[in-house]
Design a protein around this motif. Structure first.
Motif, mmCIF file in Angstrom:
data_model
loop_
_atom_site.group_PDB
_atom_site.id
_atom_site.type_symbol
_atom_site.label_atom_id
_atom_site.label_comp_id
_atom_site.label_asym_id
_atom_site.label_seq_id
_atom_site.Cartn_x
_atom_site.Cartn_y
_atom_site.Cartn_z
ATOM 1 N N ARG A 77 0.713 -1.204 -0.426
ATOM 2 C CA ARG A 77 0.094 0.114 -0.282
ATOM 3 C C ARG A 77 1.216 0.934 -0.021
ATOM 4 N N THR A 90 -5.515 3.893 -0.222
ATOM 5 C CA THR A 90 -5.463 2.446 -0.458
ATOM 6 C C THR A 90 -7.026 2.148 -1.611
ATOM 7 N N TYR A 148 -7.496 -0.795 -2.107
ATOM 8 C CA TYR A 148 -7.691 -2.224 -1.638
ATOM 9 C C TYR A 148 -8.142 -2.281 0.492
ATOM 10 N N GLN A 149 -9.226 -2.547 0.963
ATOM 11 C CA GLN A 149 -9.434 -2.152 2.797
ATOM 12 C C GLN A 149 -8.691 -3.904 3.236
ATOM 13 N N ASP A 150 -8.715 -4.625 1.699
ATOM 14 C CA ASP A 150 -8.565 -6.113 3.330
ATOM 15 C C ASP A 150 -7.046 -6.706 2.189
ATOM 16 N N GLU A 190 -16.556 -0.381 -4.670
ATOM 17 C CA GLU A 190 -17.402 -0.055 -3.563
ATOM 18 C C GLU A 190 -17.780 1.681 -3.386
ATOM 19 N N ASN A 224 -6.422 4.804 -6.638
ATOM 20 C CA ASN A 224 -7.611 5.647 -5.406
ATOM 21 C C ASN A 224 -7.766 6.418 -6.305
#
Length: 547
Positions: free
Chosen positions: A59, A65, A67-69, A103, A129
């Motif tokens: 990241r 970021t 990707y949160q996961d 999302e 992002n």
């Protein structure tokens, strides 16, 4: 979460050289992530070619970021992400026209092939992002152009640089200070942090438009001719690192040549002001040297005390007072055992010592009491590294026990052996412990001797040190006998000695004594156990039954 090694070996047929290349890439790709303001995910094709497995993720420190996961370990079928397929099959960087929506967040997706020796090993998915997109500043434009050059080098197999792996915890990062040079080593752009660092070195002008190599060499004072290697490094000719010091300031530099198409078009210079870090390191070194000097002086003072006691002992011996002389000789050996620990500490950088060396010296010091070497002493097993707070009292306890085994276990003219055993038990849930045994093949304990109550000064010293300082337990048994509450320790000690390959001293006569020390090594894990002797457990050394 599985490691990259596990995932590569489980899902792919890559060779060890390929795996090392991927590790080198992952150690360097924080730079690409920060310059791109993007997340990076490394995808490798599985051995059957039907899927991709993600083996690493990074990241950015410079942007939000995508990707949160965590993505590491995910498997996706071939065809679901067309950009991965094109980059892998055609070996070129692929950028999608329209962003993806994840999302309610727009994400720009790019794929960068990872090449080594002409073969494409996998693909880096670069995900940016776009939620906070704005008109880019000059700094951001320079970052993005530099990221594009690095991506081209990765796709061509020219980055990372073999043999130039850099620790991510100590290398300068993009946010610490960033300079972009052209092919001649002239500064095209310098971030505010980089400019501030050079101002602290003594630069009075702007950096843009000046040759960085000669300027850096002038700011770093040297004796004699100009350091040509520093000029080359600051000009970005080769991937190197260095530190420069000037004007009471220390700057760490890292040069990264840019060769997106094989020819060097410029360089990136990352830099960080490490003045405060180096100052603290020098302070620690000074403290370490001071502590070692203190230990050295304490050792010298103890040796002086021992010499004075020895001199007094000789004078008293001339008067015929044997008991007074024996008491002074014991004091000399006690002081000497402490001096040995301080001598060892004076040679170390931390407050820990290799106790095997100390134990051998204590054994040798006490063995000198045996006339004509009739009684020999030896060590079995390893004490290992001990903290100073454990080593100092343990050396005194060992001196007392050995001295009394020699003096009271053997009569005049008798021969025998004293054996010191040491066994460490390292545990994760339970505290680590040290089991020490001292056993001999002498006359054994007198029938009426009770280590819980008998004895004089020597017993008091051992009891105070074992229970109070070391927080441990102590036992004394005849060889072949156990105690109601100490049989387990006695059996463990006997097993440790028998497993060493040496016969237990005392077996040949059927006599002898075993002294058992059970000491915690991680007293911080069980603070309640400190200064709390076990109930019903006797502590002490073998003393003459005569008070």
């Amino acid at each position: 979460m599985p490691s990259m090694n596990d995932l590569v070996r489980q899902h792919t047929d890559l060779e060890e050289g390929d795996l090392e290349w991927l590790h080198l890439l992952v150690s360097e790709w924080q730079l690409l992530s920060d310059l791109s303001f993007a997340d990076l995910v490394l995808w490798l094709p599985t051995r059957d070619g039907t899927r991709y497995v993600s083996v690493a993720q990074m990241r950015p420190n410079t942007g939000p970021t995508s990707y949160q996961d965590d993505m590491v370990g995910h498997l996706v079928p071939r065809g679901r992400r067309p950009l991965l397929d094109v980059a892998l099959d055609e070996g070129r960087i692929v950028r999608e026209g329209d962003p993806e929506w994840r999302e309610e967040v727009p994400v720009r997706v790019e794929s960068i092939p990872v090449r080594r020796e002409g073969r494409v090993l996998g693909v880096i998915a670069r995900n940016t992002n776009l939620l906070t997109v704005r008109t880019p500043s000059r700094l951001e434009l320079t970052y993005l152009q530099s990221a594009a050059d690095l991506a081209q080098m990765i796709a061509g197999g020219a980055f990372p640089f073999p043999g130039q792996q850099v620790g991510m915890d100590r290398a300068p990062r993009v946010g610490d200070g960033f300079i972009r040079l052209d092919a001649d080593g002239v500064v095209q752009y310098a971030s505010p942090n980089a400019l501030s660092a050079y101002h602290r070195l003594g630069l009075a002008t702007d950096l843009v438009g000046i040759p960085l190599g000669p300027t850096t060499a002038e700011l770093a004072p040297t004796r004699g001719p100009v350091d040509e290697s520093l000029v080359k490094l600051a000009s970005g000719w080769a991937p190197r690192e260095a530190e420069i010091e000037g004007n009471d300031c220390v700057i760490q530099l890292r040069a990264i040549p840019l060769k997106p198409k094989g020819e060097r078009i410029g360089s990136l210079i990352l830099l960080r002001d490490v003045t405060e870090l180096r100052r603290r390191e020098r302070e620690l070194m000074t403290k370490d040297a001071t502590i070692r000097e203190i230990h050295h002086r304490v050792k010298n003072n103890l040796q002086t005390v021992a010499a004075l006691l020895r001199l007094q002992s000789r004078r008293i011996g001339a008067t015929g007072d044997s008991r007074a002389r024996a008491a002074l000789d014991e004091a000399v050996r006690r002081v000497g055992s402490i001096a040995i620990v301080h001598e060892t500490l004076s040679q170390n950088l931390d407050e820990r010592v290799e106790f095997d060396e100390i134990a051998d010296r204590v054994i040798g010091m006490v063995a000198e009491l045996s006339p004509d070497g009739r009684v020999s002493a030896r060590r079995v097993g390893r004490f290992g590294i001990l903290e100073a707070e454990t080593a100092t009292p343990l050396s005194m306890v060992l001196t007392e026990i050995l001295q009394n085994a020699l003096e009271h276990g053997f009569g005049p003219g008798e021969r025998g052996t004293i054996e010191v055993g040491a066994t460490r038990t390292e545990g994760r849930r339970e505290a680590s412990r040290l089991l020490v045994t001292v056993q001999d093949n002498g006359r054994g304990l007198p029938e009426s001797f009770d280590p819980r109550s008998d004895g004089n000064l020597g017993l008091q010293i051992v009891r105070a040190l074992v229970e109070g300082e070391l927080g441990g337990r102590f036992d004394m048994v005849r060889l072949g006998e156990g105690t109601p509450d100490g049989a387990g320790a006695a059996e463990a000690a006997g097993a440790a000695v028998e497993g060493s390959g040496h016969g237990a001293p005392g077996a040949e006569r059927g006599g002898g004594t075993r002294v058992i020390l059970d000491l915690p090594l991680d007293k911080h894990k069980n603070p309640a156990g400190r200064n709390t002797p076990a109930a019903g457990r006797g502590t002490g050394k073998r003393e003459s039954p005569v008070p």
